[in-house]
Design a protein around this motif. Sequence first.
Motif, short mmCIF file in Angstrom:
data_model
loop_
_atom_site.label_atom_id
_atom_site.label_comp_id
_atom_site.label_asym_id
_atom_site.label_seq_id
_atom_site.Cartn_x
_atom_site.Cartn_y
_atom_site.Cartn_z
N VAL A 139 0.82 -1.21 0.00
CA VAL A 139 0.00 0.00 0.00
C VAL A 139 0.86 1.26 0.00
CG1 VAL A 139 -1.92 -1.15 1.16
CG2 VAL A 139 -0.19 0.04 2.54
N SER A 146 -1.88 -0.98 -5.03
CA SER A 146 -3.07 -1.12 -4.18
C SER A 146 -4.35 -0.69 -4.90
CB SER A 146 -2.89 -0.33 -2.89
OG SER A 146 -2.65 1.04 -3.14
N ALA A 160 -2.34 -7.48 1.36
CA ALA A 160 -1.66 -6.18 1.26
C ALA A 160 -0.79 -5.92 2.49
CB ALA A 160 -2.70 -5.07 1.12
#
Length: 334
Positions: A139, A146, A160
């Motif tokens: 991220v 992302s 993530a």
Amino acid sequence: MRSLAMRITGLAAVCATLIGVCACSPTSSSSPSSESTTAQQQGHWPRTITHELGETTLDHQPKRIVNTALSATGTLLALEAPVVATAATTPSDVTDDKGFFSQWAKTADAKGVEVLYPGLEFDLEAVIATQPDLVIVSVSGADSVSDHYQQLAEKFPTVAIDYSKHSWQELARELGDILGLEDNAARAIDDFDRYVSQKKASVSESAGTATIVSYNGPGEEQGVAKLTGPHSKLLSALGYDVKEAPSNLDTSTQARQDFAFMSYENLTKGIEGDTVFLFSADEDKVDSFLADPLMADLPAVKNRRVYPLGVTSFRLDPYSARETVDAVVAASAR
């Protein structure tokens, strides 16, 4: 002109299918955990991972991992994770000719890791072609995809991470929990700690006070490492008394743990160590620093105690961290 804070963050990221469709049940989360966690103990499956962008359940231990987060590849390799492909950046002096970071490129080649897509340009078809049973995204950083998380999560188990707020050791533990490789993570960290301990003996006699500087020359923003950053912690572990810049010099607009940023004119006020280590630097940058008239009165310059941490020190992973240790050991021998 990009700020030094942006360039350091960029360097950290540049300078990481069908088999798995039934294994994934991603759901969104309005308040994702800061670190991924597992519901079961190591070796027990399925396990549900709460991560930066939601929640994902893995029915079995991943065997074909696709990594879009280039900056995390070194840590994955150190865990002996089954990475089949990873994103590559534009080739430069910190990569091989494929765009793999040089500190781990040979290891990746030996393990048969393929280029997922070049130049950090996201390619969904390339991901599909690798038939992963787990996709890892970041991220943060220039390697972040992302924005494509939902697109990926509809097809594959996708998790993530945010490597920007962790040391490589913390990231190793997080990935170990996700992948069922907790023992491998502990082993990689213990091996590195032993390496640092062994090398400290050859550094301690010459170690004194030190400041870590991201030097960019006249007219540019400069950086001085904070005590809370990974580079300072590594030098401290090797026996140095690391000095950070006075807080009133820091012009950062956002709170950071790694570096304080300041103007070129204030850099000498931010250097309080008798030795200077240059971040993401080689001998050419050392020569530039030593030749800079503004730095002439610094004790480190007068005594020629200015050393490079190496070009791979832009981000510490299990491989570049060892290279940085070796750079400090080499400096202590001069």
